[in-house]
Design a protein around this motif. Structure first.
Motif, PDB file in Angstrom:
ATOM      1  N   ILE A   1       0.843  -1.200   0.000  1.00  0.00           N
ATOM      2  CA  ILE A   1       0.000   0.000   0.000  1.00  0.00           C
ATOM      3  C   ILE A   1       0.874   1.244   0.000  1.00  0.00           C
ATOM      4  CG2 ILE A   1      -1.649   1.333   1.378  1.00  0.00           C
ATOM      5  CD1 ILE A   1      -2.810  -1.341   2.300  1.00  0.00           C
ATOM      6  N   MET A   2       1.930   1.240   0.800  1.00  0.00           N
ATOM      7  CA  MET A   2       2.834   2.396   0.833  1.00  0.00           C
ATOM      8  C   MET A   2       3.504   2.597  -0.523  1.00  0.00           C
ATOM      9  SD  MET A   2       2.441   3.869   3.595  1.00  0.00           S
ATOM     10  CE  MET A   2       3.713   5.050   3.319  1.00  0.00           C
ATOM     11  N   PHE A   3       3.867   1.518  -1.203  1.00  0.00           N
ATOM     12  CA  PHE A   3       4.452   1.616  -2.541  1.00  0.00           C
ATOM     13  C   PHE A   3       3.482   2.296  -3.494  1.00  0.00           C
ATOM     14  CE2 PHE A   3       4.819  -0.268  -6.786  1.00  0.00           C
ATOM     15  CZ  PHE A   3       6.092   0.146  -7.116  1.00  0.00           C
ATOM     16  N   MET A   4       2.235   1.899  -3.472  1.00  0.00           N
ATOM     17  CA  MET A   4       1.241   2.497  -4.370  1.00  0.00           C
ATOM     18  C   MET A   4       1.009   3.973  -4.041  1.00  0.00           C
ATOM     19  SD  MET A   4       0.522   0.272  -6.562  1.00  0.00           S
ATOM     20  CE  MET A   4      -0.820   1.101  -7.343  1.00  0.00           C
ATOM     21  N   VAL A   5       0.988   4.318  -2.765  1.00  0.00           N
ATOM     22  CA  VAL A   5       0.797   5.724  -2.369  1.00  0.00           C
ATOM     23  C   VAL A   5       1.966   6.581  -2.853  1.00  0.00           C
ATOM     24  CG1 VAL A   5       0.745   7.264  -0.361  1.00  0.00           C
ATOM     25  CG2 VAL A   5      -0.707   5.250  -0.409  1.00  0.00           C
ATOM     26  N   VAL A   6       3.182   6.100  -2.645  1.00  0.00           N
ATOM     27  CA  VAL A   6       4.369   6.861  -3.055  1.00  0.00           C
ATOM     28  C   VAL A   6       4.400   7.030  -4.568  1.00  0.00           C
ATOM     29  CG1 VAL A   6       6.885   6.751  -3.174  1.00  0.00           C
ATOM     30  CG2 VAL A   6       5.739   6.329  -1.023  1.00  0.00           C
ATOM     31  N   MET A   7       4.088   5.985  -5.304  1.00  0.00           N
ATOM     32  CA  MET A   7       4.106   6.081  -6.760  1.00  0.00           C
ATOM     33  C   MET A   7       2.992   6.999  -7.281  1.00  0.00           C
ATOM     34  SD  MET A   7       6.639   4.591  -8.041  1.00  0.00           S
ATOM     35  CE  MET A   7       7.814   4.614  -6.726  1.00  0.00           C
ATOM     36  N   ASN A   8       1.839   7.006  -6.615  1.00  0.00           N
ATOM     37  CA  ASN A   8       0.762   7.917  -7.026  1.00  0.00           C
ATOM     38  C   ASN A   8       1.122   9.370  -6.745  1.00  0.00           C
ATOM     39  OD1 ASN A   8      -0.878   5.919  -8.067  1.00  0.00           O
ATOM     40  ND2 ASN A   8      -1.996   5.632  -6.160  1.00  0.00           N
ATOM     41  N   VAL A   9       1.803   9.635  -5.635  1.00  0.00           N
ATOM     42  CA  VAL A   9       2.261  11.000  -5.335  1.00  0.00           C
ATOM     43  C   VAL A   9       3.264  11.456  -6.376  1.00  0.00           C
ATOM     44  CG1 VAL A   9       3.588  12.381  -3.676  1.00  0.00           C
ATOM     45  CG2 VAL A   9       1.753  10.905  -2.878  1.00  0.00           C
ATOM     46  N   ARG A  10       4.181  10.569  -6.728  1.00  0.00           N
ATOM     47  CA  ARG A  10       5.187  10.887  -7.742  1.00  0.00           C
ATOM     48  C   ARG A  10       4.526  11.195  -9.093  1.00  0.00           C
ATOM     49  NH1 ARG A  10       8.450   7.746 -11.653  1.00  0.00           N
ATOM     50  NH2 ARG A  10       6.628   6.426 -11.619  1.00  0.00           N
ATOM     51  N   THR A  11       3.570  10.389  -9.478  1.00  0.00           N
ATOM     52  CA  THR A  11       2.868  10.605 -10.745  1.00  0.00           C
ATOM     53  C   THR A  11       2.089  11.909 -10.720  1.00  0.00           C
ATOM     54  OG1 THR A  11       2.690   8.214 -11.032  1.00  0.00           O
ATOM     55  CG2 THR A  11       1.217   9.574 -12.351  1.00  0.00           C
ATOM     56  N   ALA A  12       1.462  12.233  -9.586  1.00  0.00           N
ATOM     57  CA  ALA A  12       0.718  13.485  -9.479  1.00  0.00           C
ATOM     58  C   ALA A  12       1.647  14.693  -9.588  1.00  0.00           C
ATOM     59  CB  ALA A  12      -0.042  13.528  -8.158  1.00  0.00           C
ATOM     60  N   MET A  13       2.828  14.603  -8.987  1.00  0.00           N
ATOM     61  CA  MET A  13       3.780  15.714  -9.079  1.00  0.00           C
ATOM     62  C   MET A  13       4.243  15.924 -10.515  1.00  0.00           C
ATOM     63  SD  MET A  13       6.133  15.206  -5.723  1.00  0.00           S
ATOM     64  CE  MET A  13       7.240  16.495  -6.203  1.00  0.00           C
ATOM     65  N   ILE A  14       4.557  14.841 -11.212  1.00  0.00           N
ATOM     66  CA  ILE A  14       5.010  14.954 -12.597  1.00  0.00           C
ATOM     67  C   ILE A  14       3.882  15.490 -13.478  1.00  0.00           C
ATOM     68  CG2 ILE A  14       5.756  13.610 -14.603  1.00  0.00           C
ATOM     69  CD1 ILE A  14       7.248  11.798 -12.639  1.00  0.00           C
ATOM     70  N   SER A  15       2.671  15.011 -13.274  1.00  0.00           N
ATOM     71  CA  SER A  15       1.532  15.472 -14.077  1.00  0.00           C
ATOM     72  C   SER A  15       1.259  16.951 -13.851  1.00  0.00           C
ATOM     73  CB  SER A  15       0.289  14.660 -13.735  1.00  0.00           C
ATOM     74  OG  SER A  15       0.489  13.305 -14.009  1.00  0.00           O
ATOM     75  N   GLU A  16       1.297  17.381 -12.593  1.00  0.00           N
ATOM     76  CA  GLU A  16       1.051  18.797 -12.298  1.00  0.00           C
ATOM     77  C   GLU A  16       2.118  19.676 -12.913  1.00  0.00           C
ATOM     78  OE1 GLU A  16       1.676  22.521 -10.725  1.00  0.00           O
ATOM     79  OE2 GLU A  16       2.969  20.885 -10.050  1.00  0.00           O
ATOM     80  N   ALA A  17       3.367  19.277 -12.812  1.00  0.00           N
ATOM     81  CA  ALA A  17       4.449  20.076 -13.370  1.00  0.00           C
ATOM     82  C   ALA A  17       4.350  20.149 -14.889  1.00  0.00           C
ATOM     83  CB  ALA A  17       5.802  19.507 -12.955  1.00  0.00           C
ATOM     84  N   THR A  18       3.998  19.042 -15.520  1.00  0.00           N
ATOM     85  CA  THR A  18       3.861  19.026 -16.977  1.00  0.00           C
ATOM     86  C   THR A  18       2.711  19.904 -17.431  1.00  0.00           C
ATOM     87  OG1 THR A  18       4.740  16.781 -17.039  1.00  0.00           O
ATOM     88  CG2 THR A  18       3.541  17.536 -18.980  1.00  0.00           C
ATOM     89  N   LEU A  19       1.565  19.773 -16.774  1.00  0.00           N
ATOM     90  CA  LEU A  19       0.407  20.582 -17.160  1.00  0.00           C
ATOM     91  C   LEU A  19       0.648  22.068 -16.897  1.00  0.00           C
ATOM     92  CD1 LEU A  19      -2.504  18.307 -15.950  1.00  0.00           C
ATOM     93  CD2 LEU A  19      -1.825  18.761 -18.316  1.00  0.00           C
ATOM     94  N   SER A  20       1.266  22.393 -15.781  1.00  0.00           N
ATOM     95  CA  SER A  20       1.554  23.802 -15.481  1.00  0.00           C
ATOM     96  C   SER A  20       2.587  24.364 -16.450  1.00  0.00           C
ATOM     97  CB  SER A  20       2.058  23.960 -14.052  1.00  0.00           C
ATOM     98  OG  SER A  20       1.028  23.669 -13.145  1.00  0.00           O
ATOM     99  N   PHE A  21       3.558  23.569 -16.843  1.00  0.00           N
ATOM    100  CA  PHE A  21       4.556  24.021 -17.805  1.00  0.00           C
ATOM    101  C   PHE A  21       3.910  24.324 -19.156  1.00  0.00           C
ATOM    102  CE2 PHE A  21       7.668  23.035 -21.158  1.00  0.00           C
ATOM    103  CZ  PHE A  21       8.602  24.024 -20.869  1.00  0.00           C
ATOM    104  N   MET A  22       2.940  23.503 -19.547  1.00  0.00           N
ATOM    105  CA  MET A  22       2.249  23.728 -20.823  1.00  0.00           C
ATOM    106  C   MET A  22       1.218  24.842 -20.738  1.00  0.00           C
ATOM    107  SD  MET A  22       1.897  19.893 -22.431  1.00  0.00           S
ATOM    108  CE  MET A  22       0.485  19.506 -21.472  1.00  0.00           C
ATOM    109  N   GLY A  23       0.907  25.295 -19.530  1.00  0.00           N
ATOM    110  CA  GLY A  23      -0.028  26.398 -19.371  1.00  0.00           C
ATOM    111  C   GLY A  23      -1.469  25.976 -19.154  1.00  0.00           C
ATOM    112  N   ILE A  24      -1.731  24.692 -18.978  1.00  0.00           N
ATOM    113  CA  ILE A  24      -3.106  24.229 -18.776  1.00  0.00           C
ATOM    114  C   ILE A  24      -3.300  23.626 -17.384  1.00  0.00           C
ATOM    115  CG2 ILE A  24      -3.636  23.863 -21.213  1.00  0.00           C
ATOM    116  CD1 ILE A  24      -2.907  20.952 -20.902  1.00  0.00           C
TER     117      ILE A  24
END
Length: 124
Positions: A41-64
């Motif tokens: 469960i901790m592995f899945m939580v950590v990987m989901n946090v990592r994916t959310a950070m990358i997604s947010e940074a990518t979307l914010s970089f693109m301006g959306i």
């Protein structure tokens, strides 16, 4: 994920032995099952946090992503494109390095959780 882990663990020898010695459902659950699937469960939580950070940074970089008033690593990277044209390369390098370092650290934490799960075969 938890269901799959529990289905694999419940037929283990130490679970059967605990049941034969008279351990109840909650005793088997808390003493034998939870320690074996908690790291998954901790592995899945950590990987989901990592994916959310990358997604947010990518979307914010693109301006959306988030509004430009909200300071995030993606918005800092997006605002630094004009600075790159003027020769101020460190303005894009610093948030990028922090983002990469944080994501790599989270990936290592997730891998450590997964290794702990794979290493632990029994719970005595």
């Amino acid at each position: 994920m938890v269901r799959t882990e529990v289905r694999q663990i419940r037929n283990s020898e130490y679970i059967i032995a605990a049941r034969c010695m008279g351990a109840g459902f909650f005793r088997v659950l808390w003493k034998h099952l939870v320690p074996n699937f908690f790291s998954s469960i901790m592995f899945m939580v950590v990987m989901n946090v990592r994916t959310a950070m990358i997604s947010e940074a990518t979307l914010s970089f693109m301006g959306i992503g988030l509004p430009i008033e909200v300071i995030t690593w993606g918005s800092m990277l997006s605002l630094s494109d004009k600075a790159l044209m003027t020769g101020s390369w460190w303005i894009i390098l610093i948030p990028g390095l922090f983002l990469i370092t944080t994501v790599l650290c989270l990936t290592n934490i997730g891998n450590a959780c997964r290794e702990q799960t794979n290493r632990k075969e029994s719970n005595f």
